[in-house]
Design a protein around this motif. Structure first.
Motif, PDB file in Angstrom:
ATOM      1  N   LEU A  66       0.828  -1.205   0.000  1.00 52.75           N
ATOM      2  CA  LEU A  66       0.000   0.000   0.000  1.00 52.75           C
ATOM      3  C   LEU A  66       0.864   1.257   0.000  1.00 52.75           C
ATOM      4  O   LEU A  66       0.538   2.237  -0.680  1.00 52.75           O
ATOM      5  CB  LEU A  66      -0.946  -0.005   1.197  1.00 52.75           C
ATOM      6  CG  LEU A  66      -2.080  -1.022   1.120  1.00 52.75           C
ATOM      7  CD1 LEU A  66      -2.869  -1.034   2.425  1.00 52.75           C
ATOM      8  CD2 LEU A  66      -2.994  -0.720  -0.046  1.00 52.75           C
ATOM      9  N   VAL A  67       1.962   1.247   0.741  1.00 49.59           N
ATOM     10  CA  VAL A  67       2.877   2.389   0.741  1.00 49.59           C
ATOM     11  C   VAL A  67       3.492   2.556  -0.642  1.00 49.59           C
ATOM     12  O   VAL A  67       3.575   3.679  -1.165  1.00 49.59           O
ATOM     13  CB  VAL A  67       3.966   2.216   1.824  1.00 49.59           C
ATOM     14  CG1 VAL A  67       5.087   3.221   1.641  1.00 49.59           C
ATOM     15  CG2 VAL A  67       3.358   2.340   3.207  1.00 49.59           C
ATOM     16  N   LEU A  68       3.923   1.460  -1.261  1.00 49.55           N
ATOM     17  CA  LEU A  68       4.494   1.543  -2.606  1.00 49.55           C
ATOM     18  C   LEU A  68       3.468   2.062  -3.614  1.00 49.55           C
ATOM     19  O   LEU A  68       3.798   2.860  -4.489  1.00 49.55           O
ATOM     20  CB  LEU A  68       5.016   0.183  -3.053  1.00 49.55           C
ATOM     21  CG  LEU A  68       6.261  -0.329  -2.348  1.00 49.55           C
ATOM     22  CD1 LEU A  68       6.622  -1.706  -2.871  1.00 49.55           C
ATOM     23  CD2 LEU A  68       7.417   0.619  -2.502  1.00 49.55           C
ATOM     24  N   LYS A  69       2.230   1.633  -3.459  1.00 50.03           N
ATOM     25  CA  LYS A  69       1.180   2.107  -4.360  1.00 50.03           C
ATOM     26  C   LYS A  69       0.921   3.593  -4.137  1.00 50.03           C
ATOM     27  O   LYS A  69       0.746   4.351  -5.094  1.00 50.03           O
ATOM     28  CB  LYS A  69      -0.094   1.302  -4.141  1.00 50.03           C
ATOM     29  CG  LYS A  69      -1.216   1.689  -5.070  1.00 50.03           C
ATOM     30  CD  LYS A  69      -2.440   0.849  -4.845  1.00 50.03           C
ATOM     31  CE  LYS A  69      -3.542   1.304  -5.783  1.00 50.03           C
ATOM     32  NZ  LYS A  69      -4.756   0.534  -5.600  1.00 50.03           N
ATOM     33  N   ARG A  75       4.315   1.033 -10.525  1.00 43.13           N
ATOM     34  CA  ARG A  75       4.140   1.071 -11.974  1.00 43.13           C
ATOM     35  C   ARG A  75       5.352   1.696 -12.641  1.00 43.13           C
ATOM     36  O   ARG A  75       6.027   2.537 -12.074  1.00 43.13           O
ATOM     37  CB  ARG A  75       2.908   1.900 -12.345  1.00 43.13           C
ATOM     38  CG  ARG A  75       1.602   1.400 -11.822  1.00 43.13           C
ATOM     39  CD  ARG A  75       1.158   0.101 -12.458  1.00 43.13           C
ATOM     40  NE  ARG A  75       1.110   0.114 -13.888  1.00 43.13           N
ATOM     41  CZ  ARG A  75      -0.004   0.209 -14.589  1.00 43.13           C
ATOM     42  NH1 ARG A  75      -1.155   0.322 -13.984  1.00 43.13           N
ATOM     43  NH2 ARG A  75       0.055   0.189 -15.899  1.00 43.13           N
ATOM     44  N   ILE A  76       5.587   1.298 -13.866  1.00 40.97           N
ATOM     45  CA  ILE A  76       6.635   1.930 -14.648  1.00 40.97           C
ATOM     46  C   ILE A  76       6.037   3.139 -15.358  1.00 40.97           C
ATOM     47  O   ILE A  76       4.827   3.351 -15.364  1.00 40.97           O
ATOM     48  CB  ILE A  76       7.258   0.949 -15.663  1.00 40.97           C
ATOM     49  CG1 ILE A  76       6.220   0.470 -16.658  1.00 40.97           C
ATOM     50  CG2 ILE A  76       7.925  -0.200 -14.951  1.00 40.97           C
ATOM     51  CD1 ILE A  76       6.806  -0.315 -17.804  1.00 40.97           C
ATOM     52  N   ASP A  77       6.884   3.926 -15.968  1.00 37.48           N
ATOM     53  CA  ASP A  77       6.465   5.089 -16.719  1.00 37.48           C
ATOM     54  C   ASP A  77       5.519   4.647 -17.843  1.00 37.48           C
ATOM     55  O   ASP A  77       5.769   3.626 -18.494  1.00 37.48           O
ATOM     56  CB  ASP A  77       7.719   5.760 -17.301  1.00 37.48           C
ATOM     57  CG  ASP A  77       7.392   7.007 -18.070  1.00 37.48           C
ATOM     58  OD1 ASP A  77       6.668   7.863 -17.523  1.00 37.48           O
ATOM     59  OD2 ASP A  77       7.869   7.126 -19.217  1.00 37.48           O
ATOM     60  N   PRO A  78       4.422   5.388 -18.098  1.00 45.04           N
ATOM     61  CA  PRO A  78       3.482   4.978 -19.150  1.00 45.04           C
ATOM     62  C   PRO A  78       4.127   4.820 -20.531  1.00 45.04           C
ATOM     63  O   PRO A  78       3.743   3.936 -21.306  1.00 45.04           O
ATOM     64  CB  PRO A  78       2.439   6.094 -19.157  1.00 45.04           C
ATOM     65  CG  PRO A  78       2.488   6.666 -17.789  1.00 45.04           C
ATOM     66  CD  PRO A  78       3.921   6.541 -17.348  1.00 45.04           C
ATOM     67  N   LEU A  79       5.115   5.659 -20.836  1.00 44.82           N
ATOM     68  CA  LEU A  79       5.785   5.525 -22.124  1.00 44.82           C
ATOM     69  C   LEU A  79       6.600   4.233 -22.182  1.00 44.82           C
ATOM     70  O   LEU A  79       6.595   3.532 -23.198  1.00 44.82           O
ATOM     71  CB  LEU A  79       6.686   6.732 -22.381  1.00 44.82           C
ATOM     72  CG  LEU A  79       7.386   6.777 -23.731  1.00 44.82           C
ATOM     73  CD1 LEU A  79       6.359   6.755 -24.862  1.00 44.82           C
ATOM     74  CD2 LEU A  79       8.258   8.007 -23.833  1.00 44.82           C
TER      75      LEU A  79
END
Length: 115
Positions: A66-69, A75-79
Motif C-alpha cells: 500500500l505504501v508503494l502504491k 508502476r513503470i512510466d506509461p511511455l
C-alpha cells in the motif's frame, strides 16, 4: 510450502514420526483413521501454522504494498509501458511480433533518456 506442511499432517506414519521425534501419539490423519481414531491434533497444528504464516505475511506485506502504491512506485512510466520493458530496459526486442512497439514511442523514449 503450504502443501508440504499440510501433507505432513495428513500422511505422517508412525514409523517416521518415531524416527524423527521419538513419539507416536499424533500421527497423520489418514493413519489415525487406520487406528480407528479421528485424532486431528497433528493436522490441526499444521493448519494453524499455515494460517499463521499466511496471516503474518499479509499483515507485513500488505501495508508495504500500500505504501508503494501510494508513492506510485509499483508502476513503470506509461511511455516505457507502451514501448515494452524489453526495449526500454534491455535495449532490444526480445522477439518479433505483430504487437511490437511503434517506432514513434521508441524514438520518444530514446530522446527523453538523452535529455
Amino acid at each position: 510450502g503450504g502443501w508440504g506442511v499440510i501433507a505432513t499432517g495428513l500422511f505422517t506414519n508412525e514409523y517416521r514420526l518415531n524416527k524423527a521425534f521419538g513419539m507416536t501419539e499424533n500421527i497423520g490423519w489418514f493413519y489415525e483413521w487406520g487406528r480407528g481414531s479421528g485424532n486431528f491434533t497433528l493436522l490441526g497444528c499444521q493448519l494453524v501454522g499455515v494460517l499463521f504464516v499466511a496471516g503474518w505475511s499479509a499483515c507485513i506485506f500488505g501495508p508495504f504494498c500500500l505504501v508503494l502504491k501510494h508513492l506510485d512506485w509499483l508502476r513503470i512510466d506509461p511511455l516505457e509501458e507502451e514501448v515494452g520493458m524489453d526495449i526500454s530496459r534491455h535495449k532490444g526486442r526480445a522477439y518479433e511480433s505483430e504487437g511490437s512497439a511503434n517506432e514513434d514511442a521508441v524514438m520518444q523514449l530514446s530522446t527523453r533518456r538523452l535529455d
